[in-house]
Design a protein around this motif. Structure first.
Motif, mmCIF file in Angstrom:
data_model
loop_
_atom_site.group_PDB
_atom_site.id
_atom_site.type_symbol
_atom_site.label_atom_id
_atom_site.label_comp_id
_atom_site.label_asym_id
_atom_site.label_seq_id
_atom_site.Cartn_x
_atom_site.Cartn_y
_atom_site.Cartn_z
ATOM 1 N N ASP A 108 1.131 -1.209 0.056
ATOM 2 C CA ASP A 108 0.227 -0.386 -0.382
ATOM 3 C C ASP A 108 0.767 1.312 -0.079
ATOM 4 O OD1 ASP A 108 -2.483 0.371 -0.089
ATOM 5 O OD2 ASP A 108 -2.497 1.587 2.160
ATOM 6 N N THR A 109 1.885 1.404 -0.599
ATOM 7 C CA THR A 109 2.944 2.041 -0.686
ATOM 8 C C THR A 109 3.372 2.438 -1.225
ATOM 9 O OG1 THR A 109 4.359 1.027 1.346
ATOM 10 C CG2 THR A 109 2.884 2.237 1.980
ATOM 11 N N LEU A 167 -0.794 4.209 -5.440
ATOM 12 C CA LEU A 167 -0.841 5.274 -5.280
ATOM 13 C C LEU A 167 -1.401 6.545 -6.184
ATOM 14 C CD1 LEU A 167 3.245 5.218 -4.778
ATOM 15 C CD2 LEU A 167 1.160 5.207 -3.099
ATOM 16 N N ILE A 168 -2.374 5.528 -6.711
ATOM 17 C CA ILE A 168 -3.298 6.739 -7.734
ATOM 18 C C ILE A 168 -4.754 6.873 -7.071
ATOM 19 C CG2 ILE A 168 -4.478 6.631 -10.468
ATOM 20 C CD1 ILE A 168 -1.929 5.030 -11.110
ATOM 21 N N PHE A 169 -5.121 8.284 -7.229
ATOM 22 C CA PHE A 169 -6.294 8.189 -7.110
ATOM 23 C C PHE A 169 -7.383 7.805 -8.095
ATOM 24 C CE2 PHE A 169 -3.976 11.038 -4.020
ATOM 25 C CZ PHE A 169 -4.675 10.942 -2.919
ATOM 26 N N ALA A 170 -8.801 7.269 -7.562
ATOM 27 C CA ALA A 170 -9.472 6.461 -8.851
ATOM 28 C C ALA A 170 -10.035 7.752 -9.621
ATOM 29 C CB ALA A 170 -10.799 6.033 -7.696
ATOM 30 N N VAL A 171 -9.952 8.877 -9.684
ATOM 31 C CA VAL A 171 -10.753 10.117 -10.702
ATOM 32 C C VAL A 171 -9.690 10.612 -11.190
ATOM 33 C CG1 VAL A 171 -11.052 10.886 -7.756
ATOM 34 C CG2 VAL A 171 -10.039 12.829 -9.332
ATOM 35 N N ALA A 215 0.238 15.826 -9.788
ATOM 36 C CA ALA A 215 1.087 15.598 -10.692
ATOM 37 C C ALA A 215 1.038 13.529 -10.059
ATOM 38 C CB ALA A 215 2.508 15.877 -10.788
ATOM 39 N N GLY A 216 2.249 13.530 -10.168
ATOM 40 C CA GLY A 216 2.555 12.242 -10.490
ATOM 41 C C GLY A 216 1.272 11.092 -9.034
ATOM 42 N N GLY A 217 1.449 12.330 -7.891
ATOM 43 C CA GLY A 217 1.142 11.904 -6.999
ATOM 44 C C GLY A 217 1.079 10.401 -5.927
ATOM 45 N N THR A 218 2.525 10.251 -6.658
ATOM 46 C CA THR A 218 3.812 8.810 -5.859
ATOM 47 C C THR A 218 3.921 9.398 -4.489
ATOM 48 O OG1 THR A 218 5.606 9.640 -6.354
ATOM 49 C CG2 THR A 218 4.842 7.642 -8.271
ATOM 50 N N ASP A 219 4.214 10.076 -3.881
ATOM 51 C CA ASP A 219 4.551 11.023 -2.776
ATOM 52 C C ASP A 219 3.096 11.173 -1.990
ATOM 53 O OD1 ASP A 219 7.450 10.531 -2.562
ATOM 54 O OD2 ASP A 219 7.985 12.284 -3.321
ATOM 55 N N PRO A 266 10.868 1.135 -12.492
ATOM 56 C CA PRO A 266 10.359 1.228 -13.088
ATOM 57 C C PRO A 266 8.834 1.750 -13.624
ATOM 58 C CG PRO A 266 11.547 -0.051 -14.003
ATOM 59 C CD PRO A 266 11.707 0.050 -13.180
ATOM 60 N N GLY A 267 7.957 1.216 -12.413
ATOM 61 C CA GLY A 267 6.616 1.193 -12.237
ATOM 62 C C GLY A 267 6.384 2.089 -11.418
ATOM 63 N N VAL A 268 7.216 3.241 -10.883
ATOM 64 C CA VAL A 268 7.769 4.306 -9.840
ATOM 65 C C VAL A 268 7.847 5.206 -11.063
ATOM 66 C CG1 VAL A 268 8.124 6.207 -8.052
ATOM 67 C CG2 VAL A 268 7.695 2.959 -7.532
ATOM 68 N N ARG A 269 8.442 5.125 -11.575
ATOM 69 C CA ARG A 269 9.152 6.089 -12.633
ATOM 70 C C ARG A 269 8.391 6.842 -13.497
ATOM 71 N NH1 ARG A 269 14.275 2.942 -12.243
ATOM 72 N NH2 ARG A 269 14.222 2.136 -14.157
ATOM 73 N N ASN A 270 7.191 5.577 -13.809
ATOM 74 C CA ASN A 270 6.917 5.928 -15.164
ATOM 75 C C ASN A 270 5.780 7.368 -14.203
ATOM 76 O OD1 ASN A 270 7.667 4.356 -16.943
ATOM 77 N ND2 ASN A 270 5.968 2.970 -16.291
ATOM 78 N N ARG A 271 5.086 7.362 -13.380
ATOM 79 C CA ARG A 271 4.329 8.551 -12.961
ATOM 80 C C ARG A 271 5.396 9.050 -12.175
ATOM 81 N NH1 ARG A 271 -0.999 8.498 -14.250
ATOM 82 N NH2 ARG A 271 -1.892 8.999 -12.575
ATOM 83 N N ALA A 272 6.188 8.762 -11.642
ATOM 84 C CA ALA A 272 6.627 9.906 -10.631
ATOM 85 C C ALA A 272 7.357 11.181 -11.522
ATOM 86 C CB ALA A 272 7.985 9.407 -9.429
#
Ligand code: FES
Ligand code: FES
Lengths: 152, 292
Positions: free
Chosen positions: A41-42, A61-65, B33-37, B105-111
């Motif tokens: 979950d992190t 780490l993504i909001f559904a919206v 933005a990417g939202g990972t943090d 890669p799965g984090v880099r694709n978004r962060a």
């Protein structure tokens, strides 16, 4: 409640959500798509991996919206016409035991293969580096990906 | 299954709309933005906003471009985008190398890189590279643009000089007129792990200047003026590198935490400094275009 619609495994779907809902939960509990799993979950384990517009990302780490009008593919979506060569190779190599990491592993490897059909060992390791597996020691997974992608 | 707090969500279609909303909501707004943090912070109940402002609708923030002798990297550029950018590889090599070591890669694709320096967790990967490349942070608000040199940007762990009502639109890096080459070293337990227990960035110029920055060995990432003047007077060679490593205990202040003890961090930072400088020396010799 807000209505969002997006493509899920090739079908146009919609769902009602609030902005504080995490995509992983919405996929699992509202859409019935159970292949993405919650491990940490992190963002560390990769069990929740999905393909968002073709790219492997962490759905925890993504909001559904955020996925309004986007394109999502989960493990269910890549095997709609039967198992892929990668999946067959994984079975032949006995690559998984409990299988918890499998959906994430397979999608990370699928993204790799889509952009790089014949990856080297280092590229394979890199692609699955964010997918943690408690059971296999990784080697059979790497062997299977190698097998599925070698030049004939 | 939802987070136990409610907030609104907005995805403005123009930069102007983002600024208006920021001005209206002040501290109640958080940029997504990417939202990972951000997703992790919100799960922990850390600074829960009234509204998330999603900036992913703004194409102008996706750009990597060269303008007026500066390389500009937009707020939506992800670490994967950086890895695919020949322009960044040619003009900001330390950043290019670091981007390949961010998590997996799965984090880099978004962060995003800008998100990384806005969250400003002490162990972030982008800071040392941006420090050695002398980057500038571009903040925009209704009042106009404000420029902050990255040297001044980091104030404390998770604290930067950003003001309420401001959006970081991009970061820019001056193109070097002198040939240069750099290297990034990161200490981690395994590849794919998110957090560096320590990191070092080095940028060496053909005229003898050598920029050195450290991350994760103090509350904020930092350039070391002391080491840089040491290399300036002694030159960059085996002897001066050894002396530089010996000077480190007076320069960095690592702490012990779950990831590493301070002794281990100190030791590994010396090793990484030596490796990074030697790599930079070797890369500077390569005639092809590996620049900053
Ligand atoms: S559950 Fe998302 S990365 Fe572990
Ligand atoms: S097979 Fe059990 S976690 Fe990978």
């Amino acid at each position: 409640m807000k209505k969002i619609s997006f493509s899920l495994n090739g079908e146009q779907r919609f769902v009602y959500i609030t902005p504080n809902e995490i995509l992983l939960d919405v996929l699992r509990y509202k859409m019935g798509t159970k292949s993405p799993k919650c491990g940490c979950d992190t963002g560390d384990c990769g069990a929740c991996t999905i393909l968002l517009n073709g790219k492997a990302v962490r759905s925890c780490l993504i909001f559904a919206v955020e996925v309004e009008s986007q394109d999502i593919v989960t493990l269910e979506g890549i095997s709609r016409d039967g198992l892929t060569p990668l999946q067959k190779a994984l079975i032949e190599h006995n690559a998984f035991q409990c299988g918890y990491c499998a959906p994430g592993m397979i999608l990370s490897a699928t993204e790799l293969i889509n952009s790089n059909p014949h990856p080297g060992e280092e590229e394979i390791k890199e692609a699955i580096s964010g997918n943690l597996c408690r059971c296999t020691g990784y080697q059979p997974v790497i062997d299977a990906i190698k097998h599925a992608t070698k030049k004939h | 299954m939802a987070l136990p707090y409610e907030f609104d969500y907005a995805k403005p279609a123009s930069l102007q709309d983002v600024l208006v909303l920021l001005a209206e909501k002040g501290r109640g707004a958080r940029i997504l933005a990417g939202g990972t943090d951000l997703a992790n912070e919100l799960k922990q109940g850390f600074r829960v906003p009234d509204v998330l402002i999603d900036i992913k609708g703004l194409a102008e923030l996706q750009k990597i471009e060269i303008r007026d002798q500066r390389l500009s990297i937009g707020a939506l550029v992800t670490f994967s985008d950086i890895r695919l950018s020949g322009v960044i590889r040619d003009h900001a090599y330390v950043l290019y190398e670091a981007a390949g070591l961010v998590a997996s890669p799965g984090v880099r694709n978004r962060a995003t890189m800008v998100g990384n320096i806005c969250s400003a967790v002490a162990c972030m990967d982008s800071a040392s590279p941006l420090l050695v490349h002398n980057a500038m942070v571009h903040c925009l608000s209704m009042e106009g643009e404000r420029l902050v040199p990255v040297q001044k940007w980091f104030v404390d762990n998770r604290k930067t000089l950003i003001k309420e009502k401001e959006l970081v639109t991009h970061v820019s890096i001056p193109l070097s007129s002198v040939k240069c080459a750099g290297a990034y070293q990161k200490m981690m337990r395994y590849t794919g792990e998110d957090l560096a227990a320590a990191n070092v960035g080095v940028l060496l110029f053909a005229d003898g200047r050598c920029h050195v920055a450290f991350g994760s060995v103090g509350p904020t990432p930092k350039r070391s003026a002391k080491l840089e003047s040491h290399f300036k007077t002694k030159g960059v060679n085996k002897g001066s590198i050894e002396e530089a490593c010996a000077m480190l205990p007076g320069i960095i202040k690592p702490i012990s935490d779950v990831r590493a003890s301070k002794e281990y961090r100190m030791h590994m930072t010396k090793v990484m400094l030596e490796r990074a400088v030697i790599q930079a020396i070797d890369r500077l010799k390569v005639p092809t275009l590996i620049r900053g």
